[in-house]
Design a protein around this motif. Structure first.
Motif, PDB file in Angstrom:
ATOM      1  N   TYR A   1       0.820  -1.192  -0.160  1.00  0.00           N
ATOM      2  CA  TYR A   1       0.044   0.388  -0.126  1.00  0.00           C
ATOM      3  C   TYR A   1       1.001   1.349   0.153  1.00  0.00           C
ATOM      4  CZ  TYR A   1      -3.965  -2.930   1.268  1.00  0.00           C
ATOM      5  OH  TYR A   1      -5.190  -3.909   1.306  1.00  0.00           O
ATOM      6  N   SER A   2       2.037   1.289   0.807  1.00  0.00           N
ATOM      7  CA  SER A   2       2.974   2.607   1.042  1.00  0.00           C
ATOM      8  C   SER A   2       3.459   2.628  -0.400  1.00  0.00           C
ATOM      9  CB  SER A   2       4.005   2.190   2.068  1.00  0.00           C
ATOM     10  OG  SER A   2       4.818   3.057   1.795  1.00  0.00           O
ATOM     11  N   LEU A   3       3.894   1.651  -1.072  1.00  0.00           N
ATOM     12  CA  LEU A   3       4.470   1.778  -2.404  1.00  0.00           C
ATOM     13  C   LEU A   3       3.453   2.363  -3.511  1.00  0.00           C
ATOM     14  CD1 LEU A   3       6.863   0.889  -4.468  1.00  0.00           C
ATOM     15  CD2 LEU A   3       5.769  -1.233  -4.921  1.00  0.00           C
ATOM     16  N   LEU A   4       2.066   1.949  -3.298  1.00  0.00           N
ATOM     17  CA  LEU A   4       1.263   2.444  -4.469  1.00  0.00           C
ATOM     18  C   LEU A   4       1.176   4.220  -4.053  1.00  0.00           C
ATOM     19  CD1 LEU A   4      -1.584  -0.132  -4.187  1.00  0.00           C
ATOM     20  CD2 LEU A   4      -0.058   0.337  -6.003  1.00  0.00           C
ATOM     21  N   CYS A   5       1.114   4.233  -2.786  1.00  0.00           N
ATOM     22  CA  CYS A   5       0.817   5.631  -2.509  1.00  0.00           C
ATOM     23  C   CYS A   5       2.009   6.647  -2.710  1.00  0.00           C
ATOM     24  CB  CYS A   5       0.604   5.955  -0.963  1.00  0.00           C
ATOM     25  SG  CYS A   5      -1.052   5.624  -0.306  1.00  0.00           S
ATOM     26  N   GLU A   6       3.231   5.984  -2.808  1.00  0.00           N
ATOM     27  CA  GLU A   6       4.322   6.718  -3.066  1.00  0.00           C
ATOM     28  C   GLU A   6       4.507   7.030  -4.561  1.00  0.00           C
ATOM     29  OE1 GLU A   6       7.514   5.174  -1.061  1.00  0.00           O
ATOM     30  OE2 GLU A   6       8.973   6.224  -2.007  1.00  0.00           O
ATOM     31  N   ARG A   7       4.126   6.081  -5.475  1.00  0.00           N
ATOM     32  CA  ARG A   7       4.070   6.057  -6.878  1.00  0.00           C
ATOM     33  C   ARG A   7       3.072   7.106  -7.447  1.00  0.00           C
ATOM     34  NH1 ARG A   7       7.491   2.601  -9.977  1.00  0.00           N
ATOM     35  NH2 ARG A   7       8.988   1.783  -8.364  1.00  0.00           N
TER      36      ARG A   7
ATOM     37  N   ALA B   1       3.622   8.405   6.060  1.00  0.00           N
ATOM     38  CA  ALA B   1       4.464   8.474   7.511  1.00  0.00           C
ATOM     39  C   ALA B   1       4.028   7.266   8.193  1.00  0.00           C
ATOM     40  CB  ALA B   1       4.017   9.668   8.207  1.00  0.00           C
ATOM     41  N   LYS B   2       2.954   6.583   7.965  1.00  0.00           N
ATOM     42  CA  LYS B   2       2.477   5.535   8.792  1.00  0.00           C
ATOM     43  C   LYS B   2       1.426   4.625   7.915  1.00  0.00           C
ATOM     44  CE  LYS B   2      -0.095   6.216  12.309  1.00  0.00           C
ATOM     45  NZ  LYS B   2      -0.876   6.572  13.764  1.00  0.00           N
ATOM     46  N   VAL B   3       1.482   3.249   8.165  1.00  0.00           N
ATOM     47  CA  VAL B   3       0.476   2.440   7.916  1.00  0.00           C
ATOM     48  C   VAL B   3      -0.212   1.574   8.810  1.00  0.00           C
ATOM     49  CG1 VAL B   3       0.050   0.609   6.014  1.00  0.00           C
ATOM     50  CG2 VAL B   3       1.849   2.329   5.458  1.00  0.00           C
ATOM     51  N   GLN B   4      -1.317   1.652   9.173  1.00  0.00           N
ATOM     52  CA  GLN B   4      -1.765   0.828  10.131  1.00  0.00           C
ATOM     53  C   GLN B   4      -2.870  -0.154   9.913  1.00  0.00           C
ATOM     54  OE1 GLN B   4      -3.368   3.648  12.977  1.00  0.00           O
ATOM     55  NE2 GLN B   4      -4.790   4.627  11.505  1.00  0.00           N
ATOM     56  N   LEU B   5      -2.646  -1.307  10.519  1.00  0.00           N
ATOM     57  CA  LEU B   5      -3.808  -2.478  10.323  1.00  0.00           C
ATOM     58  C   LEU B   5      -4.394  -2.347  11.311  1.00  0.00           C
ATOM     59  CD1 LEU B   5      -1.341  -5.324   8.934  1.00  0.00           C
ATOM     60  CD2 LEU B   5      -2.644  -3.577   7.772  1.00  0.00           C
TER      61      LEU B   5
END
Ligand code: SF4
Length: 272
Positions: A175-181, A188-192
């Motif tokens: 998910y972080s990679l998708l956002c960055e691209r 800054a944070k990804v939370q489950l």
């Protein structure tokens, strides 16, 4: 003849391929319908309730409002084929809605929704990474107090043990990679948020985790290409077989893989 390549990778497809390549093939390539599951449908209901909650103004996101959202989402869900296929009797239906309500209550033990600044709900993201299309749906994208991106993913199953936690965090890095691209900014944070426990697993994406997920996705895609070319998706029997809906097709359980081939060919012919 080679098998057709799947159209994309998502966090669930990556974890399916890693767990059992054959189950991945049945789902992503043969597109066999999965068995209806009470747990998955309950998850759909709770996600829909929380999605509605975040359409309200911050001050209106109370526990009572969340239960109104749940009731509205339930009125829609009970009419769907997905729910009818569960064939629940009145008692089982009452348990289903009571458990969904309990998950909504537990959500409030994890965070105060009146303090959240969402900028996207049920956000469908898609990017190209080398030869593979990546797709993911982010339950909630928000801004923290410093204006930084935060990705939140609701989970309605139990929190994973230590070993599975690494796998879940790989999904987080996806998910972080998708956002960055897409947005040019790393969250800054990804939370489950595991509502049943309730517990939050929080991860801070880094250069290293981003490079790691890029490498992993490339490796998985290369392995998928090779398996399609050779028609070689092997079963990997494990405890996960207990929840697998493809046993009728799986040689490890006396199933017939040719039925999956026939289903794929039929689908192709129908869409031609
Ligand atoms: S039953 Fe087990 S081994 Fe067979 S496809 Fe499903 S997960 Fe894989």
């Amino acid at each position: 003849m080679a098998l057709p390549l799947p159209t994309s990778l998502s966090p669930s497809k990556v974890s399916s391929f890693t767990d059992c390549a054959l189950a991945f093939r049945f789902s992503a390539i043969d597109r066999l319908p999965d068995l209806p599951s009470v747990a998955a449908t309950r998850g759909t209901l709770v996600h829909a309730a929380l999605e509605r909650l975040f359409t309200l103004e911050p001050g209106e996101r109370t526990n009572a409002a969340a239960h109104h959202c749940l009731a509205a989402a339930w009125e829609e869900l009970r009419l769907l084929e997905e729910f009818a296929e569960l064939e629940l009797d009145a008692d089982a239906e009452a348990t289903f809605t009571a458990e969904a309500a309990a998950l909504v209550d537990k959500y409030f033990r994890l965070e105060d929704p009146t303090t959240i600044t969402p900028i996207g709900i049920e956000l469908k993201l898609e990017v190209q990474l080398g030869g593979v299309r990546l797709r993911g749906i982010i339950d909630r994208l928000e801004l923290d107090a410093d204006g930084e991106l935060v990705v939140t993913d609701y989970k309605t199953g139990r929190a994973p043990g230590e070993r599975q936690e690494q796998q879940r965090l790989a999904g987080v890095a996806f998910y972080s990679l998708l956002c960055e691209r897409l947005f040019g900014r790393r969250p800054a944070k990804v939370q489950l948020l595991y509502l049943a426990d309730p517990v939050a697993i929080i991860s801070t994406p880094t250069d290293q985790s981003t490079r790691g997920v890029e490498r992993k996705l490339s490796a998985v895609w290369t392995a998928v290409e090779r398996a399609c070319e050779r028609e070689d998706f092997r079963p990997n029997p494990s405890r996960l077989c207990d929840w697998c809906g493809f046993k009728a097709y799986c040689p490890s359980f006396g199933g017939d893989i040719a039925l999956a081939d026939a289903h794929r060919v039929e689908q192709l012919a129908a869409s031609a």
